[in-house]
Design a protein around this motif. Sequence first.
Motif, short mmCIF file in Angstrom:
data_model
loop_
_atom_site.label_atom_id
_atom_site.label_comp_id
_atom_site.label_asym_id
_atom_site.label_seq_id
_atom_site.Cartn_x
_atom_site.Cartn_y
_atom_site.Cartn_z
N PHE A 123 1.01 -28.84 15.53
CA PHE A 123 0.64 -29.79 14.49
C PHE A 123 -0.70 -29.35 13.92
O PHE A 123 -1.40 -28.53 14.51
CB PHE A 123 0.53 -31.20 15.07
CG PHE A 123 1.86 -31.85 15.35
CD1 PHE A 123 2.61 -31.48 16.47
CD2 PHE A 123 2.36 -32.83 14.52
CE1 PHE A 123 3.84 -32.07 16.73
CE2 PHE A 123 3.58 -33.44 14.79
CZ PHE A 123 4.32 -33.04 15.88
N ARG B 270 -2.37 -36.34 11.08
CA ARG B 270 -1.87 -35.16 11.79
C ARG B 270 -0.44 -34.89 11.34
O ARG B 270 0.39 -35.80 11.32
CB ARG B 270 -1.92 -35.39 13.30
CG ARG B 270 -1.68 -34.15 14.13
CD ARG B 270 -2.04 -34.38 15.59
NE ARG B 270 -3.46 -34.68 15.76
CZ ARG B 270 -4.07 -34.71 16.94
NH1 ARG B 270 -3.38 -34.44 18.05
NH2 ARG B 270 -5.35 -35.00 17.01
N HIS C 41 4.11 -36.79 15.65
CA HIS C 41 3.17 -36.57 16.74
C HIS C 41 3.34 -37.57 17.87
O HIS C 41 3.02 -37.28 19.03
CB HIS C 41 1.73 -36.57 16.22
CG HIS C 41 1.32 -37.83 15.51
ND1 HIS C 41 0.95 -38.99 16.17
CD2 HIS C 41 1.22 -38.11 14.19
CE1 HIS C 41 0.64 -39.90 15.29
NE2 HIS C 41 0.79 -39.40 14.08
N TRP D 129 -1.31 -32.77 24.73
CA TRP D 129 -1.96 -32.12 23.60
C TRP D 129 -3.07 -31.21 24.08
O TRP D 129 -3.74 -31.50 25.07
CB TRP D 129 -2.55 -33.16 22.65
CG TRP D 129 -1.51 -33.98 21.96
CD1 TRP D 129 -0.91 -35.12 22.42
CD2 TRP D 129 -0.93 -33.71 20.69
NE1 TRP D 129 0.00 -35.58 21.50
CE2 TRP D 129 0.01 -34.73 20.43
CE3 TRP D 129 -1.12 -32.71 19.73
CZ2 TRP D 129 0.76 -34.78 19.25
CZ3 TRP D 129 -0.37 -32.75 18.57
CH2 TRP D 129 0.55 -33.77 18.34
#
Length: 127
Positions: free
Chosen positions: A37, A45, A111, A117
């Motif tokens: 992303f 995002r 997301h 992440w």
Amino acid sequence: QVQLVESGGGLAQAGDSLRLSCAASGRTFSLYTMAWFRQAPGKEREFVAVIRRSGGTTYYADSVKGRFTISRDNAKNTVYLQMNSLKPEDTAIYYCAADPSPFSGSSYYYHGQYGYWGQGTQVTVSS
């Protein structure tokens, strides 16, 4: 669980190429759907690319299709994003993300699907 560390960002000129890497910890990397992303200042995002667990199938945002390539090396616990023909509008912080479920459709373009992440790597493209 998996921990993600991105690298490879930096400054580029329009038309240049960069390759981002995302190294994952743990012994079950091959069981994660992996994605990239990006987030530009003041923007949401946004999805860039996703790759299935086996690496056999990939999907891209229209804005990067034909220019970016996502790949993975499960033996090295690493996912890559090869970015060619960079444009100033590609300027953003790039994040890799992981989900332990198999890719199953368009929810993987959001997301919110991903629980893991990296810290992000800055890509800046000048004109």
